[in-house]
Design a protein around this motif. Structure first.
Motif, PDB file in Angstrom:
ATOM      1  N   HIS A   5      -8.805  -4.500  -0.843  1.00 39.39           N
ATOM      2  CA  HIS A   5      -8.638  -4.904  -2.176  1.00 39.39           C
ATOM      3  C   HIS A   5     -10.093  -3.332  -2.986  1.00 39.39           C
ATOM      4  N   PRO A   6      -9.279  -3.185  -4.364  1.00 40.95           N
ATOM      5  CA  PRO A   6      -8.348  -3.706  -5.114  1.00 40.95           C
ATOM      6  C   PRO A   6      -7.203  -2.215  -4.646  1.00 40.95           C
ATOM      7  N   ARG A   7      -6.477  -3.505  -4.950  1.00 40.34           N
ATOM      8  CA  ARG A   7      -4.345  -2.930  -4.063  1.00 40.34           C
ATOM      9  C   ARG A   7      -3.451  -3.303  -5.239  1.00 40.34           C
ATOM     10  N   TRP A   8      -3.442  -2.666  -5.484  1.00 38.38           N
ATOM     11  CA  TRP A   8      -1.886  -3.052  -6.594  1.00 38.38           C
ATOM     12  C   TRP A   8      -0.780  -3.153  -5.972  1.00 38.38           C
ATOM     13  N   GLU A   9       0.234  -4.110  -5.605  1.00 37.74           N
ATOM     14  CA  GLU A   9       1.921  -4.090  -5.452  1.00 37.74           C
ATOM     15  C   GLU A   9       2.318  -4.987  -6.256  1.00 37.74           C
ATOM     16  N   PRO A  10       3.697  -4.768  -6.613  1.00 37.18           N
ATOM     17  CA  PRO A  10       4.528  -5.654  -7.224  1.00 37.18           C
ATOM     18  C   PRO A  10       4.849  -7.125  -6.876  1.00 37.18           C
ATOM     19  N   THR A  11       4.468  -7.092  -8.270  1.00 34.39           N
ATOM     20  CA  THR A  11       4.149  -8.911  -8.569  1.00 34.39           C
ATOM     21  C   THR A  11       5.370  -9.901  -7.382  1.00 34.39           C
ATOM     22  N   ALA A  13       4.241  -7.812   7.362  1.00 33.10           N
ATOM     23  CA  ALA A  13       3.520  -7.191   8.393  1.00 33.10           C
ATOM     24  C   ALA A  13       3.478  -6.257   8.750  1.00 33.10           C
ATOM     25  N   VAL A  14       3.513  -5.376   7.654  1.00 34.48           N
ATOM     26  CA  VAL A  14       2.882  -3.714   7.551  1.00 34.48           C
ATOM     27  C   VAL A  14       2.887  -3.490   6.023  1.00 34.48           C
ATOM     28  N   ASP A  15       1.638  -3.269   5.574  1.00 37.04           N
ATOM     29  CA  ASP A  15       1.131  -2.875   4.559  1.00 37.04           C
ATOM     30  C   ASP A  15       0.669  -1.371   4.367  1.00 37.04           C
ATOM     31  N   SER A  16       1.535  -0.575   3.428  1.00 36.89           N
ATOM     32  CA  SER A  16       1.092   1.141   3.540  1.00 36.89           C
ATOM     33  C   SER A  16       1.059   1.193   2.708  1.00 36.89           C
ATOM     34  N   ALA A  17      -0.349   1.655   2.641  1.00 38.68           N
ATOM     35  CA  ALA A  17      -0.965   2.109   1.345  1.00 38.68           C
ATOM     36  C   ALA A  17      -0.148   3.306   1.265  1.00 38.68           C
ATOM     37  N   LEU A  18      -0.945   3.853  -0.114  1.00 36.82           N
ATOM     38  CA  LEU A  18       0.252   4.862  -0.402  1.00 36.82           C
ATOM     39  C   LEU A  18      -0.595   6.643  -0.220  1.00 36.82           C
ATOM     40  N   GLU A  19      -0.378   7.445  -0.159  1.00 37.59           N
ATOM     41  CA  GLU A  19      -0.923   8.813  -0.423  1.00 37.59           C
ATOM     42  C   GLU A  19      -0.219  10.335  -1.242  1.00 37.59           C
ATOM     43  N   LEU A  20      -1.236  10.380  -1.362  1.00 38.76           N
ATOM     44  CA  LEU A  20       0.449  11.533  -2.611  1.00 38.76           C
ATOM     45  C   LEU A  20      -0.126  12.668  -1.010  1.00 38.76           C
ATOM     46  N   LEU A  21       0.941  13.297  -0.684  1.00 42.16           N
ATOM     47  CA  LEU A  21       0.950  14.849  -0.454  1.00 42.16           C
ATOM     48  C   LEU A  21       1.680  15.930  -1.178  1.00 42.16           C
ATOM     49  N   THR A  22       1.015  17.206  -0.504  1.00 46.56           N
ATOM     50  CA  THR A  22       0.983  17.929  -1.999  1.00 46.56           C
ATOM     51  C   THR A  22       0.596  19.179  -1.274  1.00 46.56           C
ATOM     52  N   GLY A  23       1.309  20.530  -1.557  1.00 46.21           N
ATOM     53  CA  GLY A  23       0.938  21.548  -0.995  1.00 46.21           C
ATOM     54  C   GLY A  23      -0.293  22.297  -1.373  1.00 46.21           C
ATOM     55  N   PRO A  24      -1.187  23.411  -0.880  1.00 44.88           N
ATOM     56  CA  PRO A  24      -2.157  23.985  -1.216  1.00 44.88           C
ATOM     57  C   PRO A  24      -1.949  24.609  -2.450  1.00 44.88           C
ATOM     58  N   GLN A  25      -1.246  24.926  -3.429  1.00 39.31           N
ATOM     59  CA  GLN A  25      -0.820  25.565  -4.043  1.00 39.31           C
ATOM     60  C   GLN A  25      -0.847  24.286  -5.985  1.00 39.31           C
ATOM     61  N   HIS A  26      -1.020  23.471  -4.906  1.00 41.36           N
ATOM     62  CA  HIS A  26      -1.133  22.110  -6.490  1.00 41.36           C
ATOM     63  C   HIS A  26      -1.920  21.972  -6.665  1.00 41.36           C
ATOM     64  N   ASN A  67      -8.494   2.938  -6.016  1.00 40.57           N
ATOM     65  CA  ASN A  67      -8.446   2.113  -7.656  1.00 40.57           C
ATOM     66  C   ASN A  67      -7.514   2.008  -8.661  1.00 40.57           C
ATOM     67  N   PRO A  68      -6.652   1.413  -7.920  1.00 35.82           N
ATOM     68  CA  PRO A  68      -6.060   0.405  -6.984  1.00 35.82           C
ATOM     69  C   PRO A  68      -5.492   1.392  -5.553  1.00 35.82           C
ATOM     70  N   THR A  69      -5.442   1.079  -4.759  1.00 34.36           N
ATOM     71  CA  THR A  69      -4.933   1.409  -4.050  1.00 34.36           C
ATOM     72  C   THR A  69      -2.989   0.953  -3.945  1.00 34.36           C
ATOM     73  N   PRO A  70      -2.302   1.023  -4.401  1.00 34.56           N
ATOM     74  CA  PRO A  70      -1.013   1.145  -4.113  1.00 34.56           C
ATOM     75  C   PRO A  70      -0.800   0.680  -2.767  1.00 34.56           C
ATOM     76  N   VAL A  71       0.584  -0.254  -2.779  1.00 35.87           N
ATOM     77  CA  VAL A  71       0.838  -1.440  -1.900  1.00 35.87           C
ATOM     78  C   VAL A  71       2.375  -0.571  -1.440  1.00 35.87           C
ATOM     79  N   TYR A  72       2.912  -0.510  -0.251  1.00 33.78           N
ATOM     80  CA  TYR A  72       3.919  -0.478  -0.069  1.00 33.78           C
ATOM     81  C   TYR A  72       4.138  -1.641   1.090  1.00 33.78           C
ATOM     82  N   PRO A  73       4.722  -2.665   0.616  1.00 32.74           N
ATOM     83  CA  PRO A  73       4.630  -4.273   1.346  1.00 32.74           C
ATOM     84  C   PRO A  73       6.058  -4.868   2.559  1.00 32.74           C
ATOM     85  N   HIS A  74       6.042  -3.449   3.574  1.00 30.05           N
ATOM     86  CA  HIS A  74       7.218  -4.876   4.632  1.00 30.05           C
ATOM     87  C   HIS A  74       6.755  -5.703   4.880  1.00 30.05           C
ATOM     88  N   ARG A  75       8.113  -6.219   4.792  1.00 31.92           N
ATOM     89  CA  ARG A  75       7.977  -7.816   5.906  1.00 31.92           C
ATOM     90  C   ARG A  75       9.399  -7.363   7.020  1.00 31.92           C
TER      91      ARG A  75
END
Length: 309
Positions: free
Chosen positions: A301-307, A161-174, A265-273
């Motif tokens: 691609h390139p992406r990564w998701e669990p087997t 249903a929805v492929d959710s590409a992961l992002e890192l969320l940080t503060g400005p001091q990170h 390179n790769p993009t981790p994807v959380y696979p919502h079904r």
């Protein structure tokens, strides 16, 4: 007080004849008479006067009649509220901020004629969702499914249903805050905090596999005081960062200056079904499935998701 007795009373009061009431209700005249007699025993007063031409309500019957009609209207409203063609389409999402909720908002915009109720189940994991779907507590659920399709119940179907590409969320001091994008191995050695990961859930398995694949330190320890507290912590600390989906909906004050850094390179994807029961005949369910199928855009691609996805 038996509802069918009330129905018989109203039909007889409106027609003036037990025979006509019987014909309207599809039962015998004797059955109508017995139901009215039973109702009179419950309320403790005669409700009809018998005449050569039929029946007419007594004074007590006239007083009771509008209440009886109200009872029948309430019964009809109650029955109609749970009929699939009248009640809201009830859909479970793991979190109101994540990409499935965003997809449901788009569905509601496209189909405002379909009443929609968005919920998060108390048993907020795949097994809880399967139980709720099979029990009819929800019409559908968005979940990652770490199972072979053959392991699902025979009456449950699932579709990507929805492929959710992961992002890192940080503060400005990170230390990574000034990057435009990152590769997953760039996170190695940094604390990635995803509070509230529940052991044994599908998302716990996802983060475990992600951490093992890229040698990351993903901390799921709590307590989780809510998303607002997490965003405030990120804004004021150089140490932790967290993972969010590209379609997740978060708002924060401008002075927080938080950064959403895409992972590539790769993009981790959380696979919502989407999961649903084959026995569910809610008319809005087919529209939801068709909408998600048309709107689904796999992460390039390139992406990564669990087997197991």
């Amino acid at each position: 007080m038996d509802v069918e007795s009330v129905r018989a009373f109203v039909a007889a009061a409106e027609s003036g004849r037990l025979g006509d009431a019987a014909a309207e209700l599809g039962i015998s005249q004797q059955a109508v008479s017995k139901r009215i007699s039973a109702l009179e025993r419950v309320v403790g007063v005669p409700l009809f006067t018998r005449t050569p031409r039929g029946v007419r309500p007594t004074l007590d019957g006239e007083v009771f009649l509008p209440h009886a009609r109200a009872v029948l209207r309430a019964v009809e409203r109650a029955a109609r509220s749970v009929r699939p063609d009248h009640r809201a389409l009830r859909v479970d999402v793991p979190n109101r901020r994540t990409a499935p909720s965003t997809a449901l908002r788009a569905f509601h915009t496209a189909h405002p004629e379909i009443p929609l109720e968005v919920v998060t189940l108390p048993e907020n994991h795949l097994l809880g969702a399967l139980e709720a779907i099979r029990a009819g507590a929800v019409d559908a659920s968005f979940r990652a499914v770490p199972l072979a399709h053959a392991d699902l119940p025979d009456d449950v179907r699932t579709a990507r249903a929805v492929d959710s590409a992961l992002e890192l969320l940080t503060g400005p001091q990170h230390p990574l805050a000034d990057h435009r994008e990152l590769a997953p191995p760039d996170l190695s050695g940094h604390r990635v905090w995803v509070p509230g990961i529940s052991r044994g859930t599908e998302w716990a398995r996802f983060y475990r596999d992600l951490a093992e694949e890229f040698a990351l330190s993903i901390d799921g320890a709590g307590p989780h005081f809510g998303d607002e507290a997490l965003l405030e912590l990120l804004a004021n600390s150089p140490t932790p960062a967290t993972l969010v989906g590209s379609g997740d909906h978060y708002l924060w004050p401008g002075h927080y200056d938080l950064r959403r850094l895409p992972l590539r390179n790769p993009t981790p994807v959380y696979p919502h079904r989407l999961l649903w029961s084959t026995t569910n005949d809610h008319p809005g369910l087919a529209d939801l499935r068709a909408f998600l199928k048309a709107a689904h855009e796999p992460v390039p691609h390139p992406r990564w998701e669990p087997t197991w996805a």
